[in-house]
Design a protein around this motif. Structure first.
Motif, PDB file in Angstrom:
ATOM      1  N   VAL A  16       0.815  -1.220   0.000  1.00 61.03           N
ATOM      2  CA  VAL A  16       0.000   0.000   0.000  1.00 61.03           C
ATOM      3  C   VAL A  16       0.852   1.275   0.000  1.00 61.03           C
ATOM      4  CG1 VAL A  16      -1.971  -1.102   1.133  1.00 61.03           C
ATOM      5  CG2 VAL A  16      -0.296   0.145   2.522  1.00 61.03           C
ATOM      6  N   THR A  17       2.143   1.139   0.199  1.00 61.89           N
ATOM      7  CA  THR A  17       3.008   2.322   0.175  1.00 61.89           C
ATOM      8  C   THR A  17       3.819   2.410  -1.113  1.00 61.89           C
ATOM      9  OG1 THR A  17       4.683   1.024   1.333  1.00 61.89           O
ATOM     10  CG2 THR A  17       3.293   2.464   2.686  1.00 61.89           C
ATOM     11  N   GLY A  18       3.687   1.409  -1.976  1.00 62.99           N
ATOM     12  CA  GLY A  18       4.455   1.418  -3.227  1.00 62.99           C
ATOM     13  C   GLY A  18       5.886   0.965  -3.039  1.00 62.99           C
ATOM     14  N   LYS A  21       8.590  -4.128  -4.465  1.00 65.82           N
ATOM     15  CA  LYS A  21       9.240  -4.035  -5.773  1.00 65.82           C
ATOM     16  C   LYS A  21       8.893  -5.247  -6.637  1.00 65.82           C
ATOM     17  CE  LYS A  21      11.607  -0.242  -4.932  1.00 65.82           C
ATOM     18  NZ  LYS A  21      11.000   1.025  -5.364  1.00 65.82           N
ATOM     19  N   TYR A  22       8.473  -4.933  -7.848  1.00 73.09           N
ATOM     20  CA  TYR A  22       8.170  -5.951  -8.846  1.00 73.09           C
ATOM     21  C   TYR A  22       9.303  -5.922  -9.879  1.00 73.09           C
ATOM     22  CZ  TYR A  22       3.648  -5.659  -6.561  1.00 73.09           C
ATOM     23  OH  TYR A  22       2.662  -5.666  -5.618  1.00 73.09           O
ATOM     24  N   ASP A  25      10.341  -2.786 -11.554  1.00 70.08           N
ATOM     25  CA  ASP A  25      10.803  -1.712 -10.670  1.00 70.08           C
ATOM     26  C   ASP A  25      12.287  -1.857 -10.330  1.00 70.08           C
ATOM     27  OD1 ASP A  25       8.110  -1.105 -10.628  1.00 70.08           O
ATOM     28  OD2 ASP A  25       7.751  -2.146  -8.736  1.00 70.08           O
ATOM     29  N   ARG A  29      20.057   0.381 -14.194  1.00 66.25           N
ATOM     30  CA  ARG A  29      20.329   1.358 -15.241  1.00 66.25           C
ATOM     31  C   ARG A  29      21.824   1.512 -15.418  1.00 66.25           C
ATOM     32  NH1 ARG A  29      15.460   5.526 -14.316  1.00 66.25           N
ATOM     33  NH2 ARG A  29      14.791   4.164 -12.667  1.00 66.25           N
ATOM     34  N   GLY A 250       2.929  -9.424 -10.024  1.00 65.24           N
ATOM     35  CA  GLY A 250       1.594  -8.824 -10.141  1.00 65.24           C
ATOM     36  C   GLY A 250       0.584  -9.787 -10.721  1.00 65.24           C
TER      37      GLY A 250
ATOM     38  N   ARG B  30       8.050   7.100 -13.077  1.00 65.97           N
ATOM     39  CA  ARG B  30       8.747   5.836 -12.813  1.00 65.97           C
ATOM     40  C   ARG B  30      10.237   5.924 -13.113  1.00 65.97           C
ATOM     41  NH1 ARG B  30       6.698   0.899 -12.218  1.00 65.97           N
ATOM     42  NH2 ARG B  30       8.518  -0.009 -13.224  1.00 65.97           N
ATOM     43  N   GLY B  34      11.811   7.800 -10.061  1.00 68.19           N
ATOM     44  CA  GLY B  34      11.920   6.605  -9.225  1.00 68.19           C
ATOM     45  C   GLY B  34      10.665   6.270  -8.434  1.00 68.19           C
ATOM     46  N   THR B  36       8.113   4.141  -8.282  1.00 65.34           N
ATOM     47  CA  THR B  36       7.713   2.889  -8.937  1.00 65.34           C
ATOM     48  C   THR B  36       6.370   2.360  -8.448  1.00 65.34           C
ATOM     49  OG1 THR B  36       9.067   1.681  -7.361  1.00 65.34           O
ATOM     50  CG2 THR B  36      10.076   2.173  -9.488  1.00 65.34           C
ATOM     51  N   SER B  37       5.705   3.108  -7.570  1.00 67.76           N
ATOM     52  CA  SER B  37       4.335   2.697  -7.232  1.00 67.76           C
ATOM     53  C   SER B  37       3.431   2.869  -8.450  1.00 67.76           C
ATOM     54  CB  SER B  37       3.772   3.544  -6.087  1.00 67.76           C
ATOM     55  OG  SER B  37       3.387   4.826  -6.559  1.00 67.76           O
ATOM     56  N   LYS B  39       2.280   1.889 -11.580  1.00 72.11           N
ATOM     57  CA  LYS B  39       2.448   0.625 -12.309  1.00 72.11           C
ATOM     58  C   LYS B  39       1.896   0.733 -13.719  1.00 72.11           C
ATOM     59  CE  LYS B  39       4.099  -1.496  -8.709  1.00 72.11           C
ATOM     60  NZ  LYS B  39       5.542  -1.335  -8.543  1.00 72.11           N
ATOM     61  N   VAL B  77       1.159   7.322  -4.442  1.00 71.46           N
ATOM     62  CA  VAL B  77       1.066   6.610  -3.160  1.00 71.46           C
ATOM     63  C   VAL B  77       2.265   6.917  -2.256  1.00 71.46           C
ATOM     64  CG1 VAL B  77       1.484   4.276  -2.294  1.00 71.46           C
ATOM     65  CG2 VAL B  77      -0.560   4.751  -3.629  1.00 71.46           C
ATOM     66  N   GLU B  78       3.414   7.165  -2.875  1.00 70.73           N
ATOM     67  CA  GLU B  78       4.605   7.463  -2.072  1.00 70.73           C
ATOM     68  C   GLU B  78       4.407   8.726  -1.227  1.00 70.73           C
ATOM     69  OE1 GLU B  78       4.760   6.461  -5.226  1.00 70.73           O
ATOM     70  OE2 GLU B  78       6.476   5.123  -5.558  1.00 70.73           O
ATOM     71  N   GLN B  81       1.906   8.804   3.155  1.00 71.67           N
ATOM     72  CA  GLN B  81       2.223   8.654   4.576  1.00 71.67           C
ATOM     73  C   GLN B  81       2.511  10.019   5.188  1.00 71.67           C
ATOM     74  OE1 GLN B  81       5.022   5.430   3.374  1.00 71.67           O
ATOM     75  NE2 GLN B  81       4.823   4.848   5.521  1.00 71.67           N
ATOM     76  N   LEU B  87       0.689   5.356   8.161  1.00 68.47           N
ATOM     77  CA  LEU B  87      -0.126   5.145   6.963  1.00 68.47           C
ATOM     78  C   LEU B  87      -1.349   6.042   7.014  1.00 68.47           C
ATOM     79  CD1 LEU B  87      -0.209   1.233   6.599  1.00 68.47           C
ATOM     80  CD2 LEU B  87       1.355   2.841   5.504  1.00 68.47           C
ATOM     81  N   GLN B  91      -4.880   3.874   3.286  1.00 67.66           N
ATOM     82  CA  GLN B  91      -3.916   2.757   3.250  1.00 67.66           C
ATOM     83  C   GLN B  91      -4.218   1.741   4.344  1.00 67.66           C
ATOM     84  OE1 GLN B  91      -0.618   5.582   3.409  1.00 67.66           O
ATOM     85  NE2 GLN B  91       0.305   4.557   1.647  1.00 67.66           N
ATOM     86  N   PHE B 104      -0.524  -5.255  -7.378  1.00 69.52           N
ATOM     87  CA  PHE B 104      -0.094  -4.495  -8.553  1.00 69.52           C
ATOM     88  C   PHE B 104      -1.074  -3.374  -8.896  1.00 69.52           C
ATOM     89  CE2 PHE B 104       1.390  -3.866 -12.948  1.00 69.52           C
ATOM     90  CZ  PHE B 104       2.754  -3.913 -12.747  1.00 69.52           C
ATOM     91  N   THR B 106      -2.995  -2.059  -6.626  1.00 66.33           N
ATOM     92  CA  THR B 106      -3.295  -1.386  -5.360  1.00 66.33           C
ATOM     93  C   THR B 106      -2.951   0.104  -5.335  1.00 66.33           C
ATOM     94  OG1 THR B 106      -2.973  -3.496  -4.227  1.00 66.33           O
ATOM     95  CG2 THR B 106      -2.940  -1.523  -2.861  1.00 66.33           C
ATOM     96  N   PRO B 107      -1.724   0.521  -5.704  1.00 66.89           N
ATOM     97  CA  PRO B 107      -1.422   1.962  -5.606  1.00 66.89           C
ATOM     98  C   PRO B 107      -2.386   2.812  -6.435  1.00 66.89           C
ATOM     99  CG  PRO B 107       0.600   0.702  -5.888  1.00 66.89           C
ATOM    100  CD  PRO B 107      -0.536  -0.261  -6.117  1.00 66.89           C
ATOM    101  N   ILE B 110      -5.778   2.991  -4.728  1.00 67.00           N
ATOM    102  CA  ILE B 110      -5.683   3.849  -3.535  1.00 67.00           C
ATOM    103  C   ILE B 110      -5.736   5.317  -3.952  1.00 67.00           C
ATOM    104  CG2 ILE B 110      -4.084   4.640  -1.731  1.00 67.00           C
ATOM    105  CD1 ILE B 110      -3.390   1.726  -1.185  1.00 67.00           C
TER     106      ILE B 110
END
Lengths: 772, 162
Positions: A16-18, A21-22, A25, A29, A250, B30, B34, B36-37, B39, B77-78, B81, B87, B91, B104, B106-107, B110
């Motif tokens: 829920v916070t992102g 890591k998938y 992600d 680089r 995912g 992304r 950075g 990455t939430s 998706k 989502v980042e 908080q 949270l 969340q 996947f 979820t963000p 939310i």
């Protein structure tokens, strides 16, 4: 007790916070990007590929074609390997192929500095084909006599089976004689299921690079240890030279129980000197070029006596395998086996199945592994028989169900526990079965309601058809907590959480003292074949239980040393060392751990690892009841209420079990009402995107109710049985049977889409006829 | 390649970043920042996994050009908080209602829930179904997601009108 608690998911805060890591992600680089060139014909041969123009595009690093790759054929299904040749999976894939077998086959690949250069290069590659006629129908494929899809399989029949249960002494020698006997009610039916896809929201993707002379592949997979083996096989390199890492994924639902593009990705990285290469499929490629659920047709027959006893049945199933074997015949074999097992025939059952290659994208494993298909046929048939011979469909099922203690005559799988009858009663009570059946009889008018049901059985894991083995490792930390390492994978189902609960239970720790390592890295994770067959809570659960017991005994041995007591007098409760008799706390685990790590007298790193080879299996059961409203002129079905009731043995985590059932019911509703991969006559997928495919949204769903009756299975590590896949099984036939009650029209082909229903209602005279 | 400079506020912080003018906001967030939430499940606005808020409105960032975000406020989502790492209520509702499975989608969901709760209105279950219908989820049947969103909406209303 940690098992049985509604523990919050251990991965939820990261998700829920992102922070979770998938694969996508994590790509380092800089990296290169690979894209695959797919054929634009469905059957034929690549005569020539010209890459000159593509090669000249700035940013293009390397182009490989089907004429460059090693001539090695390899298998892709996520099965345990067999050391016996006869039981090994069919090896019919190459990294890239000049023999094109479906529209979208992989014929070349580009590695470029970025996505745009790679995409431009794909467009600039010129291909000459020799085309053959396209065959999408397995009936035609078996008999057409054209160019074989695979040279090793001249008639395009990948495999077939023919199984007759042993018959008791009677006047009949064969099932067919019973099915011809005029003194019984005789029923014949034909049912057809469609090809659908998993639709995990994360694409299929991986990236690969070389490190210390070995190839590392990070992939969104359910089966890291199997992916390692297949990459080794496909590239012709030692399996130990391959390292596979699986981060959070995912969703998989069986699609990622197949080795997809990981071998090609590994090959491409090697081809550019080990630089990091990412290979991510577009959604359209996921639809066209990864796995799906087999379309299977079923011809069934049944004989029923005047008292409603099933005397004999036969089933002939034909499975459309598409272009490559993948899981192949295992799917339809599983389908007809479950057809046979759920009900008992007084005299016998004859099951036949055939798997045939065609020029369509290849189906593979998908949640339920053939059983959603055969359950649609079986439970539609049971309803149709009840209707034809004026039997109560609930009682008719009840009367003929698999009995407790049933042993399959071929594979020996035994019904060790069953609460199916109680599940049926609970579901019937929830929906108000009797009252609704009564109320919805003899309706008229354009909008009608009905209620339907279906029941199922599902085995747990793959023994004895295949190997069942799992390992677990537990390592004590300096603070008296434990880290848990598994080869079993979290794929969204909640595995990490229930494994944590199982470990805590088996050691005597509270769950918050167990730290699970979610990522599998084949260099360090214990061996486990992965997430499929609803096996992990059962088989991996056994490994966790054994390892927990060993770990606990090591803690007690060390505690006995410190306390100068016998280990047998001690126990671990709530995470501390206690007197086994009085329960009095004797030693904090924290202190024990500090001593074990840092003692000058006797330092020992306490850890335990066990393999459990599971040589048993057990049936999970359940049922679905659905109430629908049918708008006949529009062919539109609204599911008003739906409930699944499951006997999955003891629930490790009731909250997550409910969530798992919701997801399966949802998949079942899509299967019932809207989902279908549609192809044109050239074998091109027409609706390969999430919009045209009609993946159900929140607006297409009713409230989903998940109920349980918990049997206590004697073979389950904690009394538990399969849960992951079963919820998807009974929904489609329950909805179909509800539509039948509402309208009197038996629709025998999925999905029950408006187009199909309007056709069927028109044929039945409900539209345009005297009632319409 | 043309380069343009995007100035915007991302999760409360001023950001200046060089972008390709053809680039989607999802890619900028992304790949360049950075986050990455965010998706990517389809890259054509079908699945909703890349949903972020732009000036308080939920959008599919995969089909939103980064240049359109010039001078705007973006929330992912980042950024949910609080300063102590606590949270947000939304969340928490997703955790407690078991609305998360593979995680996947979820963000993105939310972020839609943040918009829904932030509207200050109350909604029927059917209205909530419509409001989240731009998100595809294959794990949950949307059941616990709806429960979580409903709970977050109700909790927000506890503080209204008293």
């Amino acid at each position: 007790m940690e098992v049985g608690k509604r523990l919050s998911r251990v991965d939820a805060p990261d998700k829920v916070t992102g922070r979770a890591k998938y694969t996508g992600d994590l790509v380092p680089r800089p990296h290169l990007v690979a894209k695959v060139l797919h054929s634009t014909i469905a059957n034929g041969r690549v005569k020539a590929i010209r890459t000159g123009k593509a090669q000249a595009i700035p940013g293009v690093v390397k182009i490989v074609t089907c004429f460059d790759v090693p001539d090695i054929q390899f298998p892709t299904p996520g099965h345990p390997w067999s050391v016996e040749k006869a039981h090994q999976d069919v090896s019919d894939r190459r990294l890239l192929t000049d023999r094109v077998r479906f529209y979208g086959d992989d014929i070349a690949a580009v590695v470029a500095e970025d996505e745009i250069s790679a995409a431009r290069a794909l467009g600039a590659i010129e291909v000459d084909y020799e085309e053959y006629p396209v065959v999408t129908d397995p009936e035609v494929s078996m008999t057409a006599g054209g160019e074989s899809i695979h040279a090793e399989c001249p008639d395009n029949v990948l495999a077939s089976m023919d199984v007759r249960t042993p018959m008791p002494e009677s006047d009949f020698k064969t099932v067919e004689e019973v099915l011809d006997c005029p003194s019984y009610h005789q029923f014949r039916g034909h049912y057809q299921t469609q090809q659908v896809q998993h639709c995990h929201i994360e694409s299929a993707l991986s990236y690969a690079y070389m490190e210390s002379g070995r190839i590392v592949v990070v992939s969104s997979t359910q089966i890291p240890h199997i992916v390692r083996r297949v990459i080794g096989q496909a590239l012709g390199i030692p399996w130990g030279d391959v390292r596979v890492i699986k981060p959070y994924i995912g969703g998989g639902f069986g699609n990622k129980q197949d080795v997809l593009y990981e071998p090609l990705n590994a090959y491409l990285s090697k081809a550019v000197g080990g630089r990091c290469v990412k290979l991510e499929l577009t959604r359209e490629e996921v639809f066209q070029c990864t796995r799906s659920r087999h379309a299977i047709s079923f011809d069934v027959a049944a004989a029923v006596d005047g008292d409603g006893n099933l005397m004999a049945r036969s089933v002939r199933a034909l499975s459309n395998q598409g272009a490559y074997a993948s899981h192949g015949h295992a799917i339809v074999a599983n389908a007809v086996t479950a057809f046979r097992q759920l009900y008992q025939d007084q005299l016998g059952c004859h099951a036949q199945a055939r798997t045939v290659y065609t020029n369509l994208p290849s189906p593979g494993a998908m949640r339920g592994y053939g059983i959603p298909q055969s359950n649609f046929a079986l439970e539609s048939m049971m309803e149709d028989i009840a209707r034809a011979f004026d039997l109560d469909p609930y009682e008719f099922r009840l009367q003929n169900l698999m009995p407790p203690g049933y042993v399959d005559p071929f594979n020996g799988i035994t019904c060790h526990s069953t609460a199916l009858r109680e599940c049926m009663a609970k579901g019937a009570q929830f929906i108000g079965w009797k009252a609704l059946r009564e109320k919805y009889q003899n309706q008229t008018g354009p909008v009608r309601r009905g209620v339907g049901m279906a029941v199922f059985s599902y085995k747990t894991g793959v023994w004895p058809i295949s190997l069942e083995t799992a390992a677990a490792r537990m390592v004590l930390n300096q603070d008296g907590s434990v880290q848990l390492q598994l080869g079993a994978t979290e794929i969204g189902q909640g595995g990490d959480t229930v494994f944590t609960q199982m470990a805590a239970e088996s050691i005597g720790f509270p769950a918050d003292r167990v730290h699970i390592v979610s990522t599998q890295d084949t260099d360090t994770a214990p061996f486990d074949t992965g997430a499929y067959a609803s096996r992990q809570t059962y088989v991996t659960g056994m490994a966790i239980k054994d390892t927990g017991a060993l770990f606990k005994s090591k803690l007690l041995d060390y505690a006995a040393e410190l306390l100068e007591r016998g280990a047998g007098e001690l126990d671990v409760r709530n995470g501390e060392i206690v007197d086994a008799g009085t329960g009095q706390e004797l030693l904090k685990l924290h202190d024990l751990a500090q001593e074990a790590f840092y003692s000058f007298r006797h330092s020992v790193h306490i850890a335990a690892e066990c393999t459990h080879q599971c040589k048993d299996n057990t049936f999970a059961f359940g049922c679905c009841f659905a109430e629908v409203e049918v708008d006949i002129p529009l062919g539109r079905v609204t599911v008003l209420r739906v409930v699944n009731v499951h006997d999955s043995g003891r629930l490790i985590n009731p909250q997550l079990a409910e969530a798992q059932v919701h997801g399966g019911m949802s998949m079942g509703l899509g299967y019932a009402l809207s989902e279908e991969m549609k192809f044109d006559e050239k074998g091109r997928l027409l609706n390969g995107n999430l919009l045209d495919y009609k993946l159900p949204t929140a607006m297409d769903h009713p409230e989903l109710t998940a109920l349980f009756v918990e049997s206590d299975d004697p073979t389950g590590p904690f009394g538990n049985k399969a849960l992951g896949e079963p919820p998807a099984i009974p929904v489609a036939p329950a909805v179909r049977n509800a539509i039948l009650q509402a309208t009197g029209v038996a629709v025998n082909t999925l999905p029950l889409s408006p187009q199909r229903l309007v056709e069927e209602f028109t044929k039945a005279g409900l539209i345009g006829g005297k009632e319409g | 390649m043309n380069v343009e400079i995007l100035n915007c506020i991302v999760n409360g912080r001023s950001v200046e970043v060089a972008i390709d003018p053809r680039e989607s906001l999802a890619d900028t967030l992304r790949e360049r920042l950075g986050l990455t939430s965010v998706k990517k499940g389809c890259e054509v606005g079908e699945c909703g996994a890349c949903t972020v808020l732009v000036d308080g409105q939920a959008i599919d960032s995969c089909i939103y050009l980064s240049l359109w975000a010039q001078g705007k406020k973006i929330l992912t989502v980042e950024g949910l908080q609080d300063d102590n790492g606590e949270l947000s209520n939304i969340q928490k509702a997703f955790v407690e209602e078991a609305a998360v499975q593979c995680g996947f989608c979820t963000p993105g969901i939310i972020m839609s829930a943040v918009e829904i709760v932030g509207s200050g209105k109350s909604y029927t279950r059917e209205e909530l179904r419509k409001l989240i219908s731009g998100h595809l989820c294959r794990c949950t049947g949307y059941q616990n997601i709806l429960n979580a969103v409903e709970r977050a909406v109700n909790e927000a209303h506890k503080f209204v009108g008293k």
